[in-house]
Scaffold this motif. Structure first.
Motif, PDB file in Angstrom:
ATOM      1  N   PHE A  74       0.848  -1.202   0.000  1.00  0.00           N
ATOM      2  CA  PHE A  74       0.000   0.000   0.000  1.00  0.00           C
ATOM      3  C   PHE A  74       0.875   1.241   0.000  1.00  0.00           C
ATOM      4  O   PHE A  74       2.013   1.220   0.463  1.00  0.00           O
ATOM      5  CB  PHE A  74      -0.981  -0.020   1.176  1.00  0.00           C
ATOM      6  CG  PHE A  74      -0.352   0.071   2.547  1.00  0.00           C
ATOM      7  CD1 PHE A  74       0.481  -0.928   3.020  1.00  0.00           C
ATOM      8  CD2 PHE A  74      -0.618   1.156   3.372  1.00  0.00           C
ATOM      9  CE1 PHE A  74       1.044  -0.844   4.291  1.00  0.00           C
ATOM     10  CE2 PHE A  74      -0.069   1.246   4.645  1.00  0.00           C
ATOM     11  CZ  PHE A  74       0.768   0.246   5.097  1.00  0.00           C
ATOM     12  N   CYS A  77       2.752   2.700   3.047  1.00  0.00           N
ATOM     13  CA  CYS A  77       3.702   1.818   3.732  1.00  0.00           C
ATOM     14  C   CYS A  77       5.027   2.548   3.949  1.00  0.00           C
ATOM     15  O   CYS A  77       5.597   3.091   3.005  1.00  0.00           O
ATOM     16  CB  CYS A  77       3.937   0.553   2.919  1.00  0.00           C
ATOM     17  SG  CYS A  77       4.995  -0.645   3.740  1.00  0.00           S
ATOM     18  N   ILE A  80       8.641  -1.319   4.018  1.00  0.00           N
ATOM     19  CA  ILE A  80       8.704  -2.616   3.328  1.00  0.00           C
ATOM     20  C   ILE A  80       8.334  -2.495   1.850  1.00  0.00           C
ATOM     21  O   ILE A  80       9.085  -2.935   0.977  1.00  0.00           O
ATOM     22  CB  ILE A  80       7.763  -3.625   4.024  1.00  0.00           C
ATOM     23  CG1 ILE A  80       8.171  -3.745   5.485  1.00  0.00           C
ATOM     24  CG2 ILE A  80       7.751  -4.952   3.277  1.00  0.00           C
ATOM     25  CD1 ILE A  80       8.489  -5.088   5.999  1.00  0.00           C
ATOM     26  N   CYS A  81       7.193  -1.878   1.581  1.00  0.00           N
ATOM     27  CA  CYS A  81       6.746  -1.765   0.182  1.00  0.00           C
ATOM     28  C   CYS A  81       7.714  -0.955  -0.673  1.00  0.00           C
ATOM     29  O   CYS A  81       8.074  -1.391  -1.767  1.00  0.00           O
ATOM     30  CB  CYS A  81       5.348  -1.159   0.089  1.00  0.00           C
ATOM     31  SG  CYS A  81       4.091  -2.213   0.812  1.00  0.00           S
ATOM     32  N   HIS A 167       1.318  -6.221   6.980  1.00  0.00           N
ATOM     33  CA  HIS A 167       1.175  -7.219   5.902  1.00  0.00           C
ATOM     34  C   HIS A 167       2.454  -7.986   5.662  1.00  0.00           C
ATOM     35  O   HIS A 167       3.546  -7.501   5.980  1.00  0.00           O
ATOM     36  CB  HIS A 167       0.710  -6.534   4.613  1.00  0.00           C
ATOM     37  CG  HIS A 167       1.730  -5.608   4.015  1.00  0.00           C
ATOM     38  ND1 HIS A 167       2.576  -5.994   3.012  1.00  0.00           N
ATOM     39  CD2 HIS A 167       2.030  -4.325   4.278  1.00  0.00           C
ATOM     40  CE1 HIS A 167       3.344  -4.981   2.678  1.00  0.00           C
ATOM     41  NE2 HIS A 167       3.048  -3.944   3.443  1.00  0.00           N
TER      42      HIS A 167
HETATM   43 NI    NI Z   1       4.193  -2.397   2.885  1.00  0.00          NI
END
Ligand code: NI
Length: 204
Positions: A74, A77, A80-81, A167
């Motif tokens: 998303f 984020c 991580i993303c 997530h």
């Molecule tokens: Ni993420």
């Protein structure tokens, strides 16, 4: 890394280990002439019906005929993303002209905030070839379930109305028929990912 990021990573690794275990431990049927229909590959992936950033309905059939790299996340984020998308972008660049032989998909886990235009704007800063998909909360939940992605909305305790989405952060490599090939952690090396994509697209 925040405690939450570490937790997500641990959960992700555990999920991956479980997925790998399920994959590896599929019983080999004795060769009694009985045809086996279990390949172990049907566990990850499946039908989805989502919306492109241009507002068109797309399904898994839209992308058949060439491999897909499927990544969920998303736009809000924090780490991580973006790091995963940077690695995907680097791998796309290192594939050069062959990059057109596979489809990198980024499916939002936050359809409430990630509208098509928002997603398009966000992905543009990583790579023009990354395809963003959103959809109704139900459609996103179905896609998430099909790919066995862990995602949970977590309401902010400090900012009213704000929330984040915990997530798992795997990238899923699917073959040209939409079947699961393998997965990578969000922090896979770009060279490792590029090598896998080169192999996956070699026949195209
Ligand atoms: Ni993420």
């Amino acid at each position: 890394m925040t405690v939450r990021a570490i937790l997500i990573t641990v959960i992700g690794l555990l999920a991956g280990a479980v997925a790998a275990l399920i994959f590896v431990s599929r019983p080999q049927l004795p060769s009694t002439g009985q045809q086996s229909t279990s390949t172990g590959q049907a566990l990850i992936g499946g039908p989805f019906s989502l919306t492109s950033t241009a507002g068109e309905t797309v399904t898994e059939k839209t992308y058949l005929g060439r491999p897909m790299l499927v990544y969920f996340g998303f736009t809000h984020c924090p780490d991580i993303c973006p790091s995963g998308l940077q690695i995907i972008a680097a791998a796309i660049d290192s594939l050069g002209a062959n990059a057109s032989k596979f489809t990198p998909l980024f499916i939002t886990l936050d359809p409430e905030r990630d509208t098509g235009p928002k997603l398009a704007e966000y992905l543009k800063s990583f790579h023009s070839r990354i395809v963003g998909l959103t959809g109704s909360p139900e459609a996103i939940a179905a896609a998430t379930k099909a790919y066995r992605v862990y995602a949970k909305k977590v309401v902010s305790e400090t900012t009213a109305g704000d929330y984040t989405v915990d997530h798992s952060g795997f990238m899923y490599l699917m073959d040209a028929r939409g079947k699961f090939v393998t997965h990578f952690p969000h922090n896979v090396g770009a060279e490792t990912l590029a090598a896998a994509l080169t192999t996956a697209t070699a026949d195209f």
